[in-house]
Scaffold this motif. Structure first.
Motif, PDB file in Angstrom:
ATOM      1  N   ARG A 168      67.324  36.806-127.241  1.00 42.23           N
ATOM      2  CA  ARG A 168      66.216  35.892-127.510  1.00 42.23           C
ATOM      3  C   ARG A 168      65.560  35.468-126.204  1.00 42.23           C
ATOM      4  NH1 ARG A 168      65.777  34.072-132.548  1.00 42.23           N
ATOM      5  NH2 ARG A 168      67.496  34.469-134.009  1.00 42.23           N
ATOM      6  N   GLN A 169      64.252  35.319-126.240  1.00 40.79           N
ATOM      7  CA  GLN A 169      63.521  34.804-125.087  1.00 40.79           C
ATOM      8  C   GLN A 169      63.423  33.287-125.193  1.00 40.79           C
ATOM      9  OE1 GLN A 169      59.949  37.135-123.753  1.00 40.79           O
ATOM     10  NE2 GLN A 169      60.063  37.930-125.841  1.00 40.79           N
ATOM     11  N   ALA A 171      61.832  29.871-125.519  1.00 37.65           N
ATOM     12  CA  ALA A 171      60.537  29.482-126.069  1.00 37.65           C
ATOM     13  C   ALA A 171      59.603  29.029-124.961  1.00 37.65           C
ATOM     14  CB  ALA A 171      60.718  28.369-127.095  1.00 37.65           C
ATOM     15  N   GLY A 172      58.390  29.561-124.977  1.00 36.84           N
ATOM     16  CA  GLY A 172      57.389  29.158-123.997  1.00 36.84           C
ATOM     17  C   GLY A 172      57.499  29.856-122.664  1.00 36.84           C
ATOM     18  N   HIS A 173      58.445  30.800-122.532  1.00 33.38           N
ATOM     19  CA  HIS A 173      58.627  31.502-121.252  1.00 33.38           C
ATOM     20  C   HIS A 173      58.710  33.011-121.485  1.00 33.38           C
ATOM     21  CE1 HIS A 173      59.254  27.768-119.030  1.00 33.38           C
ATOM     22  NE2 HIS A 173      60.014  27.373-120.040  1.00 33.38           N
ATOM     23  N   PRO A 174      57.651  33.625-121.987  1.00 32.44           N
ATOM     24  CA  PRO A 174      57.693  35.070-122.241  1.00 32.44           C
ATOM     25  C   PRO A 174      57.703  35.855-120.937  1.00 32.44           C
ATOM     26  CG  PRO A 174      55.462  34.241-122.549  1.00 32.44           C
ATOM     27  CD  PRO A 174      56.330  33.041-122.313  1.00 32.44           C
ATOM     28  N   VAL A 175      58.293  37.047-120.983  1.00 31.78           N
ATOM     29  CA  VAL A 175      58.250  37.947-119.835  1.00 31.78           C
ATOM     30  C   VAL A 175      57.090  38.921-120.033  1.00 31.78           C
ATOM     31  CG1 VAL A 175      60.701  37.745-119.367  1.00 31.78           C
ATOM     32  CG2 VAL A 175      59.912  39.513-120.924  1.00 31.78           C
ATOM     33  N   GLY A 176      56.830  39.722-119.019  1.00 34.76           N
ATOM     34  CA  GLY A 176      55.769  40.714-119.135  1.00 34.76           C
ATOM     35  C   GLY A 176      54.475  40.256-118.482  1.00 34.76           C
ATOM     36  N   THR A 177      53.471  41.155-118.531  1.00 40.06           N
ATOM     37  CA  THR A 177      52.183  40.935-117.897  1.00 40.06           C
ATOM     38  C   THR A 177      51.080  40.980-118.941  1.00 40.06           C
ATOM     39  OG1 THR A 177      52.967  41.975-115.848  1.00 40.06           O
ATOM     40  CG2 THR A 177      50.576  41.830-116.151  1.00 40.06           C
ATOM     41  N   PHE A 180      49.491  44.082-121.004  1.00 41.84           N
ATOM     42  CA  PHE A 180      50.476  45.153-121.159  1.00 41.84           C
ATOM     43  C   PHE A 180      51.707  44.682-121.938  1.00 41.84           C
ATOM     44  CE2 PHE A 180      47.953  45.859-117.386  1.00 41.84           C
ATOM     45  CZ  PHE A 180      47.441  47.116-117.654  1.00 41.84           C
ATOM     46  N   ALA A 181      51.817  43.384-122.159  1.00 40.65           N
ATOM     47  CA  ALA A 181      52.920  42.832-122.940  1.00 40.65           C
ATOM     48  C   ALA A 181      52.556  42.855-124.423  1.00 40.65           C
ATOM     49  CB  ALA A 181      53.212  41.404-122.497  1.00 40.65           C
ATOM     50  N   ALA A 182      53.494  43.290-125.242  1.00 42.63           N
ATOM     51  CA  ALA A 182      53.269  43.328-126.685  1.00 42.63           C
ATOM     52  C   ALA A 182      53.064  41.914-127.230  1.00 42.63           C
ATOM     53  CB  ALA A 182      54.471  43.985-127.372  1.00 42.63           C
ATOM     54  N   GLU A 187      54.932  35.975-128.076  1.00 39.92           N
ATOM     55  CA  GLU A 187      55.408  35.014-129.078  1.00 39.92           C
ATOM     56  C   GLU A 187      56.887  34.684-128.878  1.00 39.92           C
ATOM     57  OE1 GLU A 187      54.550  36.975-132.726  1.00 39.92           O
ATOM     58  OE2 GLU A 187      52.371  36.900-132.438  1.00 39.92           O
ATOM     59  N   CYS A 188      57.489  35.267-127.824  1.00 39.82           N
ATOM     60  CA  CYS A 188      58.887  35.016-127.468  1.00 39.82           C
ATOM     61  C   CYS A 188      59.865  35.439-128.567  1.00 39.82           C
ATOM     62  CB  CYS A 188      59.105  33.552-127.097  1.00 39.82           C
ATOM     63  SG  CYS A 188      58.263  33.076-125.571  1.00 39.82           S
ATOM     64  N   ARG A 189      59.544  36.537-129.256  1.00 34.58           N
ATOM     65  CA  ARG A 189      60.495  37.083-130.228  1.00 34.58           C
ATOM     66  C   ARG A 189      61.637  37.782-129.489  1.00 34.58           C
ATOM     67  NH1 ARG A 189      56.791  40.051-134.848  1.00 34.58           N
ATOM     68  NH2 ARG A 189      55.098  38.503-134.943  1.00 34.58           N
ATOM     69  N   PRO A 190      62.745  38.069-130.172  1.00 33.37           N
ATOM     70  CA  PRO A 190      63.866  38.767-129.527  1.00 33.37           C
ATOM     71  C   PRO A 190      63.430  40.104-128.924  1.00 33.37           C
ATOM     72  CG  PRO A 190      64.566  37.831-131.604  1.00 33.37           C
ATOM     73  CD  PRO A 190      63.078  37.655-131.553  1.00 33.37           C
TER      74      PRO A 190
END
Length: 309
Positions: A168-169, A171-177, A180-182, A187-190
């Motif tokens: 799990r990511q 909440a509020g801290h997604p990875v990626g750019t 290019f991020a899905a 949405e910080c889904r697993p």
């Protein structure tokens, strides 16, 4: 280890390495390449291997989890589209990772490129992330600036964002750019393999459109608008259809293997670099023994207890 100075841009500590001094044992400093929030990246010269090497050092007082991720992704991973891990020690006062120094042109500097190159880059990037997925990890930051082209073949770089599949990511801290991020990453889904399928598709679409720094995901329509000559090319349209599917909503996206096969099938059997009739085997970890190291690859006693500084 080294004296500590202050970075002019962020005001945080950096290492001051004297000319000709060792970055780590056996690796002489040549130049600092980049300073990130938690790591410094240096070009060095390995005296034992007598070759250039890329050295990532934790910044003073910091023990970046990103170095642990680099080791997890690369240690013993033989895929040729990934850089070789030469050495690592994550238990010392200044943790470090040493990889081969990949000499090539950045994908974002080659854009836009021809359809044949785009198809080959797609196949080989899918194969690279598939090798990561086989060891339970996703890259999560596939983008043009993280791909170098060496002798016509892509090499995927920068594994500091890699995470275990299913994790799990926060909440509020997604990875990626962005771009290019899905969508499900934002949405910080697993973490899922589908996120890398999206990243590869978005990377190739942006490179075809000549927009490798795009902050929004390029579409097949963007490519055709930028390059109307491709509209009458059946091969181009077929590749764009696959790339569009790779960047669709997660429920409509092909698996990494299905996407690889779909692009591979577009090649003329007379000129593709793999034999006719082959399909990808299971992406299991291939054990070729330990990495050729300068020093032993050492991991912390407990990865889960590490926190980024």
């Amino acid at each position: 280890m080294h004296e500590v100075g202050t970075d002019e841009l962020d005001g945080s500590p950096i290492w001051l390495v004297a000319d000709g001094a060792d970055l780590v044992a056996g690796v002489t400093a040549i130049e600092r390449i980049a300073v990130g929030a938690r790591c410094e990246t240096w070009l060095g010269w390995s005296r034992p291997l007598w070759c250039p090497a890329l050295v990532k050092l934790g910044r003073p007082g910091r023990r970046p989890q990103s170095l642990t991720r680099e080791v997890a992704a690369l240690d013993g991973n033989p895929h040729p589209a990934l850089p070789r891990l030469l050495a690592a020690d994550l238990d010392v006062e200044t943790p470090y990772v040493i990889t081969e120094f990949v000499v090539g042109e950045a994908l974002d500097e080659l854009a836009p490129f021809d359809i044949g190159t785009a198809a080959l880059v797609t196949v080989e990037l899918l194969a690279a992330v598939r090798a990561l997925h086989g060891r339970g990890l996703a890259h999560l930051d596939v983008k043009p600036e993280n791909v170098l082209v060496r002798a016509g073949r892509p090499v995927l770089l920068d594994f500091g964002s890699a995470r275990p599949l299913g994790r799990r990511q926060p909440a509020g801290h997604p990875v990626g750019t962005p771009g290019f991020a899905a969508p499900e990453m934002e949405e910080c889904r697993p973490i899922s393999a589908a996120m890398d399928v999206f990243g590869v598709g978005a990377t190739v679409l942006a490179s075809l459109a000549g927009s490798p720094q795009a902050e929004t995901t390029c579409t097949a329509g963007d490519v055709l608008e930028a390059r109307p000559d491709l509209a009458d090319d059946p091969g181009a349209r077929a590749l764009l259809d696959v790339l569009a599917a790779m960047t669709a909503e997660v429920g409509e996206r092909p698996t990494v293997t299905a996407a690889l096969v779909a692009v591979a099938d577009l090649f003329d059997p007379a000129c593709r670099p793999w034999p006719v009739g082959l399909t990808p085997g299971p992406p299991n970890r291939v054990d070729h023994g330990p990495a050729a190291v300068l020093v032993a690859v050492k991991r912390p006693a407990s990865h889960d207890q590490q926190r980024e500084g």
